[in-house]
Motif scaffolding. Structure first.
Motif, mmCIF file in Angstrom:
data_model
loop_
_atom_site.group_PDB
_atom_site.id
_atom_site.type_symbol
_atom_site.label_atom_id
_atom_site.label_comp_id
_atom_site.label_asym_id
_atom_site.label_seq_id
_atom_site.Cartn_x
_atom_site.Cartn_y
_atom_site.Cartn_z
ATOM 1 N N ALA A 46 -10.221 -14.669 -11.692
ATOM 2 C CA ALA A 46 -10.723 -13.296 -11.677
ATOM 3 C C ALA A 46 -9.627 -12.312 -12.060
ATOM 4 C CB ALA A 46 -11.271 -12.947 -10.297
ATOM 5 N N PRO A 47 -9.967 -11.313 -12.886
ATOM 6 C CA PRO A 47 -9.000 -10.259 -13.191
ATOM 7 C C PRO A 47 -9.036 -9.191 -12.108
ATOM 8 C CG PRO A 47 -11.008 -9.890 -14.439
ATOM 9 C CD PRO A 47 -11.231 -11.134 -13.618
ATOM 10 N N MET A 48 -7.894 -8.592 -11.839
ATOM 11 C CA MET A 48 -7.818 -7.501 -10.883
ATOM 12 C C MET A 48 -6.630 -6.623 -11.246
ATOM 13 S SD MET A 48 -6.221 -9.270 -7.498
ATOM 14 C CE MET A 48 -5.833 -7.629 -6.896
ATOM 15 N N SER A 49 -6.587 -5.419 -10.681
ATOM 16 C CA SER A 49 -5.502 -4.505 -11.038
ATOM 17 C C SER A 49 -4.973 -3.721 -9.853
ATOM 18 C CB SER A 49 -5.980 -3.530 -12.125
ATOM 19 O OG SER A 49 -7.140 -2.844 -11.690
ATOM 20 N N SER A 50 -5.258 -4.196 -8.649
ATOM 21 C CA SER A 50 -4.693 -3.565 -7.456
ATOM 22 C C SER A 50 -3.730 -4.558 -6.825
ATOM 23 C CB SER A 50 -5.806 -3.177 -6.469
ATOM 24 O OG SER A 50 -6.657 -2.209 -7.031
ATOM 25 N N ALA A 51 -2.487 -4.507 -7.263
ATOM 26 C CA ALA A 51 -1.473 -5.442 -6.776
ATOM 27 C C ALA A 51 -0.113 -4.772 -6.810
ATOM 28 C CB ALA A 51 -1.453 -6.708 -7.649
ATOM 29 N N TRP A 52 0.645 -4.952 -5.731
ATOM 30 C CA TRP A 52 2.015 -4.430 -5.712
ATOM 31 C C TRP A 52 2.850 -5.278 -4.766
ATOM 32 C CZ3 TRP A 52 3.665 -1.555 -1.197
ATOM 33 C CH2 TRP A 52 2.645 -1.313 -0.264
ATOM 34 N N ALA A 53 4.162 -5.222 -4.951
ATOM 35 C CA ALA A 53 5.063 -6.135 -4.258
ATOM 36 C C ALA A 53 5.849 -5.430 -3.159
ATOM 37 C CB ALA A 53 6.039 -6.762 -5.254
ATOM 38 N N LEU A 54 6.015 -6.152 -2.048
ATOM 39 C CA LEU A 54 6.899 -5.758 -0.961
ATOM 40 C C LEU A 54 7.829 -6.940 -0.714
ATOM 41 C CD1 LEU A 54 4.383 -4.102 1.547
ATOM 42 C CD2 LEU A 54 6.263 -2.942 0.388
ATOM 43 N N GLY A 55 8.997 -6.925 -1.354
ATOM 44 C CA GLY A 55 9.889 -8.066 -1.236
ATOM 45 C C GLY A 55 9.232 -9.297 -1.819
ATOM 46 N N GLN A 56 9.047 -10.325 -1.002
ATOM 47 C CA GLN A 56 8.411 -11.565 -1.446
ATOM 48 C C GLN A 56 6.931 -11.627 -1.078
ATOM 49 O OE1 GLN A 56 10.165 -13.882 -3.396
ATOM 50 N NE2 GLN A 56 11.541 -12.123 -3.366
ATOM 51 N N VAL A 57 6.362 -10.484 -0.711
ATOM 52 C CA VAL A 57 4.944 -10.392 -0.384
ATOM 53 C C VAL A 57 4.249 -9.551 -1.443
ATOM 54 C CG1 VAL A 57 3.244 -9.506 1.265
ATOM 55 C CG2 VAL A 57 5.294 -10.676 2.095
ATOM 56 N N ILE A 58 3.116 -10.039 -1.939
ATOM 57 C CA ILE A 58 2.298 -9.275 -2.868
ATOM 58 C C ILE A 58 1.057 -8.802 -2.118
ATOM 59 C CG2 ILE A 58 1.067 -9.279 -5.062
ATOM 60 C CD1 ILE A 58 4.028 -9.787 -5.411
ATOM 61 N N VAL A 59 0.809 -7.502 -2.195
ATOM 62 C CA VAL A 59 -0.370 -6.921 -1.549
ATOM 63 C C VAL A 59 -1.459 -6.774 -2.618
ATOM 64 C CG1 VAL A 59 -1.294 -4.995 -0.228
ATOM 65 C CG2 VAL A 59 1.095 -5.682 0.076
ATOM 66 N N LEU A 60 -2.623 -7.320 -2.331
ATOM 67 C CA LEU A 60 -3.738 -7.331 -3.278
ATOM 68 C C LEU A 60 -4.931 -6.601 -2.687
ATOM 69 C CD1 LEU A 60 -3.588 -11.167 -4.063
ATOM 70 C CD2 LEU A 60 -2.596 -9.357 -5.467
ATOM 71 N N GLY A 61 -5.625 -5.857 -3.529
ATOM 72 C CA GLY A 61 -6.893 -5.261 -3.151
ATOM 73 C C GLY A 61 -8.006 -5.958 -3.904
ATOM 74 N N VAL A 62 -8.793 -6.756 -3.214
ATOM 75 C CA VAL A 62 -9.809 -7.609 -3.831
ATOM 76 C C VAL A 62 -11.196 -7.112 -3.428
ATOM 77 C CG1 VAL A 62 -10.619 -9.980 -4.080
ATOM 78 C CG2 VAL A 62 -8.194 -9.549 -3.650
ATOM 79 N N GLY A 63 -12.108 -7.002 -4.397
ATOM 80 C CA GLY A 63 -13.466 -6.578 -4.086
ATOM 81 C C GLY A 63 -14.087 -7.439 -3.004
ATOM 82 N N ALA A 64 -14.627 -6.809 -1.963
ATOM 83 C CA ALA A 64 -15.098 -7.537 -0.784
ATOM 84 C C ALA A 64 -16.245 -8.482 -1.081
ATOM 85 C CB ALA A 64 -15.501 -6.547 0.303
ATOM 86 N N GLU A 65 -17.077 -8.177 -2.102
ATOM 87 C CA GLU A 65 -18.253 -8.990 -2.397
ATOM 88 C C GLU A 65 -17.970 -10.146 -3.343
ATOM 89 O OE1 GLU A 65 -21.245 -6.290 -3.925
ATOM 90 O OE2 GLU A 65 -22.275 -6.340 -1.997
ATOM 91 N N GLY A 66 -16.813 -10.152 -3.972
ATOM 92 C CA GLY A 66 -16.536 -11.115 -5.026
ATOM 93 C C GLY A 66 -16.183 -12.501 -4.517
#
Length: 218
Positions: A46-66
């Motif tokens: 799946a493609p997505m575009s809500s992602a950013w890094a905190l050190g070695q952790v990546i925070v993702l925003g994923v559509g809840a229904e997908g």
């Protein structure tokens, strides 16, 4: 060294801002191709575009229904693949697809189900080292990861996932020789800018959901 007077260097005052209500707030974020594992052991892409890094952790925003959110609630392995700008057509081939069958109510009429999303996008899976879902062959950066925490966002529309990166795979051409560093002069992410695709340069194209398609000029 000469010092210019304040009057000669002051910028012209900007025009008053407009109060606007954009339909989305993707103000220039990197595109991710996310691979997760379905209940039958197959891969979802799946493609997505809500992602950013905190050190070695990546925070993702994923559509809840997908399907990605469905999978990550149950199976915590994933791969965060970062495509190159020239791969935007493959990303766009994925854009109208969903791995959910039946298609969720909120996506009906806009999205359609596809079981083999790798095939639909013209992309190839590549085995991972530490997690179950495959990497996306051809993506210059691939990050194997595992969910550390997941919770709904404030509106309940997204699943916010904190994924701890376990291993990073990088195309040798974008790595500074003899180091562990990505060469920023050699690496250009694919950027999603208000539903248009960019590299570090001119616009490459726009998604099928764009409300501001670029007009062709002769």
């Amino acid at each position: 060294m000469d010092t210019a007077s304040p009057s000669s260097t002051a910028a012209a005052p900007a025009a008053d801002h407009l109060a606007v209500t954009p339909s989305i707030l993707y103000f220039g974020t990197p595109v991710v191709l996310l691979t997760t594992e379905n209940e039958d052991g197959s891969a979802n892409l799946a493609p997505m575009s809500s992602a950013w890094a905190l050190g070695q952790v990546i925070v993702l925003g994923v559509g809840a229904e997908g399907q990605s959110a469905h999978n990550l609630r149950r199976r915590h392995d994933l791969v965060i693949n970062l495509p190159a700008p020239e791969q935007w057509p493959a990303v766009e081939r994925l854009a109208p697809l969903t791995g959910r069958d039946p298609v969720p109510a909120g996506k009906r009429g806009t999205f359609r189900f596809a079981a083999d999303k790798f095939g639909a996008a013209g992309l190839c899976p590549q085995p991972s080292d530490l997690v179950g879902p495959p990497r996306v062959a051809g993506c210059p950066i691939q990050m194997e990861a595992r969910v550390a925490a997941a919770r709904p966002d404030a509106a309940g529309d997204f699943l916010i996932v904190e994924a701890r990166v376990l291993r990073v795979h990088a195309d040798p051409r974008i790595v500074v020789s003899g180091t562990q560093h990505i060469d920023p002069a050699a690496w250009s992410p694919l950027i999603y800018n208000f539903r248009h695709y960019f590299g570090l340069g001119p616009e490459l194209g726009h998604t099928f959901r764009s409300q501001t398609p670029r007009r062709r000029t002769s």
